[in-house]
Design a protein around this motif. Structure first.
Motif, mmCIF file in Angstrom:
data_model
loop_
_atom_site.group_PDB
_atom_site.id
_atom_site.type_symbol
_atom_site.label_atom_id
_atom_site.label_comp_id
_atom_site.label_asym_id
_atom_site.label_seq_id
_atom_site.Cartn_x
_atom_site.Cartn_y
_atom_site.Cartn_z
ATOM 1 N N CYS B 250 0.864 -1.173 0.000
ATOM 2 C CA CYS B 250 0.000 0.000 0.000
ATOM 3 C C CYS B 250 0.906 1.231 0.000
ATOM 4 N N GLU B 252 1.911 2.971 2.211
ATOM 5 C CA GLU B 252 2.865 2.998 3.333
ATOM 6 C C GLU B 252 4.213 2.396 2.930
ATOM 7 N N HIS B 257 0.351 -6.272 1.503
ATOM 8 C CA HIS B 257 -0.787 -6.824 2.218
ATOM 9 C C HIS B 257 -1.196 -8.151 1.588
ATOM 10 N N CYS B 312 -2.621 -1.756 9.681
ATOM 11 C CA CYS B 312 -1.648 -0.918 8.972
ATOM 12 C C CYS B 312 -2.060 0.556 9.085
ATOM 13 N N CYS B 314 -2.505 2.452 6.835
ATOM 14 C CA CYS B 314 -3.449 2.750 5.746
ATOM 15 C C CYS B 314 -4.876 2.374 6.134
HETATM 16 ZN ZN LIG Z 1 -1.340 -0.736 4.382
#
Ligand SMILES: [Zn+2]
Lengths: 142, 434
Positions: B250, B252, B257, B312, B314
């Motif tokens: 993602c 980040e 993931h 996370c 995100c």
């Molecule tokens: Zn993430």
């Protein structure tokens, strides 16, 4: 002073058959004359150093073929063609604390000529001229 | 722009996700025990019955699967779907022997596509983006996988496939590609060719995202790509046995993931097979929870990584797997020390005097292993002085020795003389006869 500085073409080369030939062929294709050259070898690789009549074209051509190419400033010094001729030049530079990194011979028409790479080109030219040594102008080559 | 493709799944509370995984696992095990002669036999050999799987942790009771299971049952003997229900095949090239065939039902394709839809959205792509898919199209899963994932999220696909790099760059400029999906080494190649063409990817294209995978790469390589090309580079992961490329980082940029409703990941000690705690590096073992045509249970995919659990930044609740740091079978053992090619790549990134490409040649002199690493001297670093070049070589040798804890000889070679890899990199030549 710059009239004495010659641009030598230096090429990185692996120590394997055909590399020198590839360099020579590339220059020949461009009708570039090799006036003097030397090969410095280490374990596994080497540097081909050449004085050519058209250094910019040589640089461009070899670069486009993927070679690592660099210009290095060198000078061409006339030696008295008798025993001690080389010593004389080495002593002049040594006295002035100028280090010779490498040298190789070039057989000129009138005199024996040595190509010198020094750590301080400008001072070398100055001290050699002051001490009466003959230096070839770069226009004689390029 | 959509920030999360499927919030119900992607933001599902961790406890609910684990419950869902357990349910899917239990169903899968019963299904295979009943309908897959191959897996039924495996479970019997292991002495385990589906009734004994009563928690997610009980997965460790199940037998492993290996790449060789696919090869040994070539082409489709362990498929669990009827041939008429298959809607696609992909075939992976057999670098070590027979190829392997994977089959897909319509549900398998749908799950694959939605996995990639989630992944692409998670790295900031969506409608309005032009995604240049420079993975190979055809039997390889990369091209078609990314293609359908990108179409699903409403992006525009530019299906350039691999090769004809100059044309790739022209199209990238003319059609304003905002993202490219390819191997990291192919992107470096594109960058180099663009420079030769006098095109700055950073300033003269709209490229802002790279979806890079199908070969190991490093954090240093990411920095180099991002700084050089002016894009954000994301790691994507998958293999044909999992369906294809499946999981991506993602925004980040801290591991990819793994969608828990589709896959369950264990990290095991490669020697003992014991589970390792989150954060510790070990062998990844993957169970695909919903595949129909070719179920993969506790598949020893051979990659080394670690897992991070917990939510996370995100907002997604699905675990993250750190960048693959090596292959169990790429692991070279040099004088008893484990060496991964990725470590060499990492070490070389810190030496700007040499290029990005390298080859490793391993040989045995007498009883001793000798490792030679070939690197290209970069144009800027080339010096006319032999001593300078020797210094570069010593610097690389020193750095490699510090990273690998084993002595390495380095050979400087001419720029452009080492092989460039457009798909999976094969950077090791092992001449030892063991
Ligand atoms: Zn993430």
């Amino acid at each position: 002073m710059d009239t004495y500085v010659i641009r030598q073409v230096s090429v990185f080369s692996e120590n394997r058959p055909g590399r020198l030939a590839a360099i020579a062929r590339a220059l020949q294709d461009e009708k570039i004359n090799i006036l003097a050259f030397s090969i410095a070898e280490a374990d596994g690789f080497g540097v081909v150093r050449a004085l050519v009549d058209r250094p910019d074209r040589a640089f461009e051509r070899l670069g486009s073929l993927g070679f690592n190419v660099a210009f290095t400033d060198v000078i061409a010094v006339k030696m008295r063609d008798e025993p001690g001729g080389l010593y004389e030049i080495a002593r002049i530079l040594g006295d002035a604390q100028i280090n010779i990194e490498y040298s190789y011979a070039y057989s000129g028409k009138e005199a024996a000529i040595i190509i010198l790479r020094v750590d301080d080109v400008q001072s070398a030219i100055q001290v050699l001229l002051e001490r009466g040594a003959g230096i070839m102008e770069s226009s004689a080559f390029q | 722009m959509t920030r999360i493709w499927d919030p119900r799944i992607e933001e599902m509370p961790v406890a609910d996700l684990k419950k869902l995984q357990y349910k899917l696992l239990k169903t899968l095990v019963y299904r295979l025990y009943s309908f897959s002669p191959f897996y039924h036999e495996r479970m019997k050999e292991q002495g385990v019955h589906p009734d004994e799987i009563n928690s997610l942790e009980d997965i460790t009771k199940l037998p492993f699967m290996y790449k060789s299971d696919l090869r040994d049952n070539y082409p489709d003997r362990i498929f669990t779907a009827h041939r008429d229900d298959l809607v696609r095949y992909h075939v992976s090239s057999g670098t070590t022997g027979k190829p392997t065939v994977v089959g897909y039902t319509q549900n398998d394709l749908n799950n694959w596509t939605s996995s990639l839809a989630r992944a692409l959205v998670s790295c900031g792509l969506g409608r309005g983006d032009v995604i240049q898919v420079s993975y190979g199209y055809g039997l390889f899963t990369g091209g078609l996988g990314l293609h359908y994932g990108a179409e699903k999220i409403g992006a525009t696909v530019l299906p350039t496939s691999v090769g004809n790099t100059e044309r790739q760059i022209e199209l990238m400029q003319d059609l304003n590609s905002t993202a490219i999906a390819c191997t990291p080494s192919y992107l470096l190649h594109i960058g180099e060719v663009a420079e030769e063409m006098g095109v700055s990817i950073r300033d003269e294209t709209s490229l802002r995202v790279g979806i890079l995978g199908a070969e190991p790469w490093s954090e240093n390589m990411r920095k180099r790509i991002e700084d050089w090309l002016g894009i954000r580079a994301y790691d994507i992961y998958g293999t044909s046995e999992l369906s294809g490329p499946m999981f991506c980082e993602c925004t980040e940029q801290n591991g990819f993931h793994v969608w828990g409703d589709l896959a369950y990941v264990e990290i095991l000690d490669p020697e003992t097979g014991e589970p390792l705690p989150p954060g510790e590096k070990g062998e990844m073992v993957i169970t695909m929870l919903q595949k129909e045509a070719l179920p993969m249970i506790r598949y020893r995919i051979g990659d080394i990584s670690s897992i991070e659990e917990g939510v996370c930044a995100c907002g997604r609740t699905h675990p993250r797997i750190q960048r693959i740091s090596g292959r169990v079978d790429d692991m070279l053992i040099i004088r008893g020390i484990n060496v991964f090619p990725s470590q060499i790549e990492y070490a070389l990134m810190g030496v700007p005097e040499v290029g990005r490409h390298f080859m490793i040649i391993v040989d045995r002199k007498g009883a001793l292993d000798e490792m030679l690493v070939q690197v290209e001297v970069s144009g800027e670093a080339f010096s006319d002085k032999i001593t300078d070049l020797m210094g570069i070589r010593r610097k690389v040798e020193h750095r490699l020795r510090n990273t690998l804890n084993v002595a390495v000889s380095v050979e400087l070679v001419e720029p452009g003389s080492l092989p460039r890899f457009e798909s999976k990199a094969k950077r090791v030549i092992d001449r030892r006869r063991l």
